[in-house]
Write an enzyme that holds these catalytic residues in place. Structure first.
Site, PDB file in Angstrom:
ATOM      1  N   TYR A 188      17.834  -5.063  -7.292  1.00  0.00           N
ATOM      2  CA  TYR A 188      17.829  -5.186  -5.834  1.00  0.00           C
ATOM      3  C   TYR A 188      19.045  -5.959  -5.321  1.00  0.00           C
ATOM      4  O   TYR A 188      18.934  -6.823  -4.449  1.00  0.00           O
ATOM      5  CB  TYR A 188      16.522  -5.863  -5.359  1.00  0.00           C
ATOM      6  CG  TYR A 188      15.301  -5.279  -5.992  1.00  0.00           C
ATOM      7  CD1 TYR A 188      14.896  -3.975  -5.704  1.00  0.00           C
ATOM      8  CD2 TYR A 188      14.546  -6.007  -6.909  1.00  0.00           C
ATOM      9  CE1 TYR A 188      13.781  -3.418  -6.308  1.00  0.00           C
ATOM     10  CE2 TYR A 188      13.430  -5.454  -7.518  1.00  0.00           C
ATOM     11  CZ  TYR A 188      13.061  -4.161  -7.210  1.00  0.00           C
ATOM     12  OH  TYR A 188      11.958  -3.609  -7.821  1.00  0.00           O
ATOM     13  N   TYR A 233       2.158  -1.883  -4.322  1.00  0.00           N
ATOM     14  CA  TYR A 233       3.414  -1.676  -5.055  1.00  0.00           C
ATOM     15  C   TYR A 233       3.062  -1.302  -6.486  1.00  0.00           C
ATOM     16  O   TYR A 233       2.263  -1.977  -7.135  1.00  0.00           O
ATOM     17  CB  TYR A 233       4.268  -2.947  -5.048  1.00  0.00           C
ATOM     18  CG  TYR A 233       5.479  -2.852  -5.955  1.00  0.00           C
ATOM     19  CD1 TYR A 233       6.637  -2.198  -5.540  1.00  0.00           C
ATOM     20  CD2 TYR A 233       5.451  -3.386  -7.235  1.00  0.00           C
ATOM     21  CE1 TYR A 233       7.741  -2.094  -6.372  1.00  0.00           C
ATOM     22  CE2 TYR A 233       6.544  -3.287  -8.086  1.00  0.00           C
ATOM     23  CZ  TYR A 233       7.679  -2.638  -7.645  1.00  0.00           C
ATOM     24  OH  TYR A 233       8.775  -2.529  -8.479  1.00  0.00           O
ATOM     25  N   ASP A 279      -4.007  -0.461 -11.548  1.00  0.00           N
ATOM     26  CA  ASP A 279      -2.694  -0.956 -11.967  1.00  0.00           C
ATOM     27  C   ASP A 279      -2.819  -2.459 -12.225  1.00  0.00           C
ATOM     28  O   ASP A 279      -2.767  -3.265 -11.315  1.00  0.00           O
ATOM     29  CB  ASP A 279      -1.679  -0.661 -10.853  1.00  0.00           C
ATOM     30  CG  ASP A 279      -0.308  -1.262 -11.120  1.00  0.00           C
ATOM     31  OD1 ASP A 279      -0.152  -1.985 -12.129  1.00  0.00           O
ATOM     32  OD2 ASP A 279       0.604  -1.030 -10.305  1.00  0.00           O
ATOM     33  N   LYS A 334       4.043  -5.672 -18.574  1.00  0.00           N
ATOM     34  CA  LYS A 334       4.538  -7.035 -18.388  1.00  0.00           C
ATOM     35  C   LYS A 334       4.134  -7.984 -19.510  1.00  0.00           C
ATOM     36  O   LYS A 334       4.813  -8.072 -20.522  1.00  0.00           O
ATOM     37  CB  LYS A 334       4.113  -7.579 -17.017  1.00  0.00           C
ATOM     38  CG  LYS A 334       4.867  -6.951 -15.844  1.00  0.00           C
ATOM     39  CD  LYS A 334       4.604  -7.710 -14.556  1.00  0.00           C
ATOM     40  CE  LYS A 334       5.275  -7.064 -13.349  1.00  0.00           C
ATOM     41  NZ  LYS A 334       6.719  -7.178 -13.332  1.00  0.00           N
TER      42      LYS A 334
END
Length: 428
Positions: A17, A144, A245, A274
């Site tokens: 980003y 997200y 998720d 993760k």
């Protein structure tokens, strides 16, 4: 590391980003130990981010390092097509044992975002096997799910990182985000939007996907467990599979091994990533029921059409096994509970700060929602100069520290946030 290395990074390396014209300066880390990052100038800073939620046991953990060294002597990688190996078998056995009984088929991949793609492809192929061309997914706003295309399509279309891609992405169905927070009374009206969309489109929805309890980058909102329960009831009524998720929340972050346990429900497909390897190396997993797996296998294709090159990477599987072994000692429960208690004691009082809209706490997650957006360059510089690593975004300053963080270090993180709030020049 020389000055020329730093300049090369600034000039040629694209960070997440970031702009290549006006990049935000990066801080060079030369080593990491426990909950500290050591910068090239020799300064140690406290990591409040667990390297984006992943390093739950701290850096350079001896058990995880030992697992990596032991495995790399045997093989670091081998293809998973037509070949199997003990680290993957052991890991899948552990994951099946760790998750609800219904989830007994495991697909391994190499990143959380890919595990979402895998889950969505599973359901598209599942319905094809049943003779139906369903491709729509129903989710909620402020979500997200990652940066790859299918994952972006089910992330919030307006209030997300992916708005610029909207015209290129598949159009999905978005219900209003839940309003009842985790600690508030449940408001049955919260489910009205989702219920209305489900009733109208049930015959063409391939699946439901959402982040259980904690909406991450979409706003760090913690919603009421009854919302999740009601969604599962509705989805089951219409025989529509549900994807959870848990890439960010899995493996203890919310105080439960998995966030969906707060609602006492079970998904049809579960995505993990993760912290699955304790933040040492990239790995992800998509777990589903035998019913879905066998239905896909009976399709015209005769198999599930996906196969990442690094699927089932032995090195990643070996360290994931070591990570789960650490978790199974259950020390994480006390660690996360202690973090939560300290956040309530020291972070929650910021709710009365004139520049704070809200403070949200759950497990080892602490969020301060500010009334103004942060100046990313200035606030990052301020945090580093004050000995902490915190990576805010928009109006949110949040911390997700390693479970092993000390009381002193966590207090320093919180005090630095307090000091930042009192400096108006750090905000826009």
């Amino acid at each position: 590391m020389s000055q020329s290395d730093t300049f090369f990074d600034y000039k040629h390396i694209w960070h997440p980003y970031a702009s290549m014209i006006h990049p935000i300066p990066c801080y060079t880390v030369i080593s990491a130990k426990g909950f500290y990052l050591k910068l090239k100038n020799g300064k140690n800073i406290i990591d409040g981010m667990s390297s984006w939620w992943s390093v739950i046991h701290g850096y350079n953990h001896p058990v995880l390092n030992k697992a990596l060294k032991k495995q790399i002597k045997k093989m670091s990688h081998v293809m998973f097509g037509g070949i199997t190996h003990l680290p993957a078998i052991t890991l899948c056995r552990k994951l099946i044992k760790l998750t609800p009984e219904k989830l007994d088929c495991v697909f391994l991949s190499d990143s959380g975002s890919v595990s979402i793609e895998v889950a969505m492809k599973m359901l598209i192929q599942y319905w094809q096997a049943l003779g139906q061309k369903r491709k729509l997914f129903l989710t909620v706003r402020n979500g997200y799910h990652g940066d790859t295309f299918a994952a972006m399509s089910v992330s919030d279309p307006e209030n997300s990182l992916h708005k610029i891609y909207n015209n290129l992405l598949p159009k999905q169905l978005f219900a209003d985000a839940p309003v009842s927070s985790f600690y508030q009374d449940w408001n049955i009206n919260d489910i009205a939007s989702f219920k209305k969309i489900m009733e109208k489109n049930s015959f063409k929805i391939a699946g439901v996907i959402l982040e259980p309890i904690v909406q991450g980058v979409g706003g760090m909102n913690f919603y009421h467990p009854m919302y999740l329960k009601e969604i599962k009831i509705l989805s089951d009524h219409y025989s529509i599979p549900v994807i959870f998720d848990e890439i960010a929340t899995g493996f203890g972050r919310t105080g439960k091994m998995f966030a969906f346990e707060h609602a006492d429900v079970v998904p049809d497909i579960l995505c993990l990533g993760k912290s699955i390897t304790g933040g040492t190396i990239t790995l992800a997993a998509t777990l589903t029921s035998r019913h879905i797996a066998e239905t896909i296998s009976k399709s015209k294709a005769g198999c599930f059409m996906h196969g990442p090159t690094y699927m089932g990477n032995p090195l990643a599987c070996a360290v994931a096994n070591a990570n789960i072994k650490i978790l199974q000692t259950n020390q994480w429960k006390k660690q996360v509970s202690n973090i939560e208690k300290q956040l309530f004691k020291n972070l929650l009082p910021l709710i009365n700060h004139p520049y704070v809209i809200d403070v949200r706490i759950l497990g080892a997650i602490g969020v301060v929602e500010c009334s103004r957006s942060v100046n990313m360059f200035l606030i990052q510089k301020f945090f580093v100069e004050n000995g902490v690593w915190i990576r805010p975004f928009k109006k949110l300053i949040y911390i997700v520290p390693p479970y092993t963080i000390s009381t002193y270090a966590l207090k320093k993180l919180i005090n630095t946030i307090i000091n930042a709030l009192n400096k108006t020049e750090l905000f826009t």
